[in-house]
Enzyme design. Structure first.
Site, PDB file in Angstrom:
ATOM      1  N   ASP A   1       0.826  -1.210   0.000  1.00  0.00           N
ATOM      2  CA  ASP A   1       0.000   0.000   0.000  1.00  0.00           C
ATOM      3  C   ASP A   1       0.861   1.262   0.000  1.00  0.00           C
ATOM      4  OD1 ASP A   1      -2.294   1.497  -0.108  1.00  0.00           O
ATOM      5  OD2 ASP A   1      -2.779   1.324   2.013  1.00  0.00           O
ATOM      6  N   TYR A   2       1.924   1.242  -0.777  1.00  0.00           N
ATOM      7  CA  TYR A   2       2.791   2.407  -0.918  1.00  0.00           C
ATOM      8  C   TYR A   2       2.337   3.282  -2.078  1.00  0.00           C
ATOM      9  CZ  TYR A   2       6.308   0.742   2.427  1.00  0.00           C
ATOM     10  OH  TYR A   2       6.978   0.359   3.565  1.00  0.00           O
TER      11      TYR A   2
END
Length: 804
Positions: free
Chosen positions: A476-477
């Site tokens: 989830d970057y």
């Protein structure tokens, strides 16, 4: 006999106190020894076992009233100081849990020592007590002093406080002040010398408290003598720029506002001022304008996915736009989910020339079948679709063919783009592909667009270049920050048009915005290769080695922290038990540490740039998360605690797993790694070196396990909203966990002023000068800091006292 009877009660009292002290010391030592043994079995430090055994032995001797108790305790303390210096040197916050408990123990032991020796060595004991008391006093005072501060050198500011001609002062008419997203204003009426005189000029309350699923993260815009703001549930409000009085409010009455309500900004469109409108022969012509009707327009996107245009003067819908002022953004998306909104828009729409460019927010971690991340451009005059960029099907350039949808679950753009009108490019920060933490089923075509910066031709929506900040992102970057555009020196007397992209990873990428090629060096580094069943990981990941990095150093056992040596030890044990091999440790069926966490690094607050000096201002979050993939067959899906972020479970329908999320905190609810947990900092874009850094705020208003700290200890807390910088060399920040708007010296990082807010803020401040009074204002929205129980609905403007 009389003297013996008088002394006996005193002796018994002393024996009791010595016994109690010995018992507490022995129990503490026993805990450290037992837990320390567990740490050793995990490959951790031997210190706690050895120190615990020493404390246990000393405690037993105190119970038995043996003078040797003090000597053993002294040896433990000397060994502890040596160990602490070996592990962390002289850095203050890492020293606190290592040494503070022993300073307290040392003070008590010194005071009690004469009772063990029948009054002998009294002078030495009291001298020792004085030393320990002094060290505790110094340490307590040091708690309120910022540590880890890197201070910059002063820069000359040309003619501070000069009255800039009104025609040279641009309105704050975009979310990031201007199309480049620099959050810069040339205004310099408020200077370093007078900023401490700022006072509240006006306050407006929207009537909508940011509670439950709502967070108030809006940065208002200003055009002429009006300020425009929006509420988490999409109301748009126009305020007088000098008084804050409401001119109008428009309520679009969205439905399904139960999940993730935000409105980070609205946009502005004035057809008559578009110098080079794009011409599209396949669109219907705009209807003839009625005199004075919708000559100036506010553009808004609602939480139920409607694109609106509102008359900036009256607050009434522009009937010639879309269907009586609205465009349905769910067209072509297919199933969007009626009960739980899987598609919305949280950021300000981007108005470029006569286009409105939009991405969309999709609900994280729900499924492999979620709405598309399609990016679309609509006519700002009529609302008609001009182009679409479908990341999974480049052949779709407008609406999908009949019976089809835009490609489902592609990477989306939920943050704000920037655009370069001269190059004709719009720059999109993209999210990672759903469902965030498992990517075994992602198509090859869309992989390249996940967690990237993509440049599209503004007129056609066709891709010009793509730069990826994380390959096959299963952490989830997603790229949350708006790109910032600034021309940097090329070393040959010229300039390179640059794009500066902050990331959740704490990496700062500097790219040539014409080509997407790195200006500052980027290298690919090998990363851990273990991964969950059915998934895969990239062999390497990009690192921006030519720019400073913030908060991204790999964690080690030595980085573990706590308020005492007890919770520090538990954090060390928990750390050693985690699946963690550095930044790109893939989620697994074991508890897996993600650091930097998926909140950042740098989040949607983005960067600010002083356009005169080329200083880049950033603020970050340093809070790791722990995730765990759980096989679907082991989960009762009917009782799944589904939500968003820490403390929830993502169902990830269509994958073999669900994923649990939690914070990496100590038993006291404090982050396990050493402070700071967020900083303010500056980077010189010319030299590409860090200029200054200071901890971001204090724990004054933090609430931990229901208890408010109430102490202005500058640990450095996580921050969300970004900064705004002025021509007088001041950068304004809110967005901290304590309830303040701060003014920092742009050159040095020193705090010049802070104004107390009624509740915390998450938004980025903005500044403008009233065209009627010439007064400069700084405006901040205060709706409540993240994780704070105190919520509000405030729009607050600060200004210097009015001249008589």
């Amino acid at each position: 006999m009389k003297n013996v009877k008088q002394e006996a009660p005193a002796s018994k009292g002393r024996h009791l106190i010595l016994g109690i002290f010995g018992i507490l010391l022995a129990l503490s030592g026993l805990f450290l020894a037992v837990a320390g043994t567990r740490l050793i079995t995990l490959g951790g430090s031997w210190y706690y076992l050895l120190a615990g055994l020493g404390m246990l032995g000393s405690g037993v001797l105190y119970i038995r009233r043996k003078p040797a108790a003090t000597g053993i305790m002294a040896l433990v303390m000397v060994a502890t100081v040596a160990w602490a210096l070996w592990e962390v040197g002289f850095t203050f916050w890492p020293m606190v849990p290592r040494l503070a408990p022993f300073l307290v123990i040392g003070l008590l032991a010194s005071l009690l020592h004469p009772w063990l020796t029948q009054g002998r060595q009294r002078a030495a004991s009291y001298t020792g007590s004085a030393v320990f008391a002094a060290l505790l006093a110094v340490g307590a005072t040091a708690l309120f002093t910022p540590h880890g501060v890197l201070e910059g050198k002063p820069l000359p500011v040309a003619q501070p406080g000069t009255d800039i001609p009104q025609e040279q002062v641009a309105d704050w008419s975009h979310y990031g002040s201007n199309p480049a997203g620099t959050r810069y204003s040339a205004l310099d009426q408020i200077t370093k010398d007078n900023v401490n005189q700022l006072q509240v000029a006006w306050t407006y309350r929207t009537g909508e408290i940011a509670e439950g699923a709502s967070e108030y993260q809006n940065t208002p815009i200003q055009v002429g003598n009006t300020v425009y703001t929006c509420t988490p549930t999409s109301k748009v409000i126009a305020l007088d720029a000098d008084s804050g009085e409401q001119r109008w409010m428009f309520d679009p009455k969205p439905h399904n506002i139960k999940t993730w309500n935000r409105c980070r900004g609205v946009s502005y469109y004035e057809p008559a001022k578009v110098e080079h409108p794009l011409v599209f022969t396949d669109l219907k012509p705009a209807a003839p304008a009625q005199a004075g009707v919708c000559a100036r327009r506010i553009v808004q996107v609602t939480m139920d996915a409607r694109l609106l245009e509102i008359d900036a003067q009256t607050g009434k819908p522009c009937e010639d736009f879309g269907d009586k002022g609205a465009v349905d953004l769910t067209q072509g998306l297919g199933k969007v989910m009626e009960n739980v909104p899987y598609y919305a828009y949280t950021s300000a729409p981007t108005v470029s020339r006569n286009l409105i460019i939009l991405g969309g927010w999709v609900f994280d971690g729900r499924s492999t079948d979620e709405p598309s991340g399609v990016v679309r451009a609509f006519s700002a005059d009529t609302g008609e679709l001009v182009w679409a960029w479908d990341l999974g099907n480049p052949a779709i350039t407008k609406l999908p063919p009949e019976g089809q949808t835009y490609t489902r679950s592609t990477p989306n753009m939920w943050s704000s783009p920037a655009f370069d009108d001269e190059l004709g490019l719009v720059y999109l920060p993209t999210g990672n592909q759903q469902p965030d933490f498992w990517g075994g089923a992602r198509p090859e075509l869309t992989e390249k667009y996940s967690s990237a910066v993509v440049a599209l031709d503004m007129a056609t929506g066709r891709e010009r270049w793509t730069f990826q900040t994380a390959h096959h992102d299963i952490w989830d970057y997603d790229v949350a920050s708006q790109p910032a555009l600034y021309d940097v020196p090329d070393g040959k007397g010229g300039k390179i048009p640059a794009l500066i992209q902050l990331t959740k990873r704490g990496q700062i990428f500097m790219l040539d915005r014409r080509t997407g090629q790195p200006i500052a060096d980027v290298i690919e580094k090998p990363v851990p290769q273990a991964h969950a069943a059915g998934d895969w990981v990239a062999k390497t990941q990009p690192y921006s080695v030519g720019m400073p990095t913030f908060g991204a150093q790999p964690l080690t056992e030595k980085d573990m922290w706590g308020a005492t040596f007890f919770d520090q030890l538990m954090c060390r044990i928990d750390f050693k038990k985690l699946n963690y091999h550095g930044e790109f440790t893939a989620p697994s069926t074991e508890d897996t540490l993600i650091y930097p966490g998926y909140y950042g690094g740098f989040n949607w607050g983005g960067a600010a740039i002083d356009e005169k000096s080329g200083y880049l201002f950033v603020n970050d979050i340093r809070i790791p998360q722990v995730v765990k993939l759980v096989p679907r067959d082991n989960v009762d899906l009917s009782h799944l605690k589904s939500g968003h972020g820490v403390g929830s479970t993502y169902p990830m329908d269509g994958t073999p797993f669900v994923i649990d999320h939690k914070s990496f905190n100590s038993p006291l609810g404090i982050p396990c790694q050493s402070p700071p947990w967020g900083v303010f900092a500056a980077v010189d874009l010319k030299t590409r070196k860090q200029v200054w850094e200071r901890p971001a705020g204090t724990v004054e208003d933090a609430v931990i396990n229901g208890v408010r700290a109430k102490l202005p200890i500058p640990l450095g807390m996580p921050t969300l909203g970004g900064g705004a910088v002025t021509g007088s060399g001041i950068v304004f920040y809110a967005g901290t966990q304590d309830y303040y708007l701060r003014a920092l010296d742009m050159a040095t990082g020193k705090e010049l002023w802070k104004g107390r807010l009624p509740v915390g803020g998450q938004a980025t401040p903005m500044t403008y000068r009233s065209p009627e009074t010439g007064r400069q204002y700084v405006v901040i929205v205060a709706g409540g800091a993240r994780q704070s129980p105190d919520r509000g609905d405030y729009v607050i403007a600060y200004a210097l006292p009015e001249k008589e």
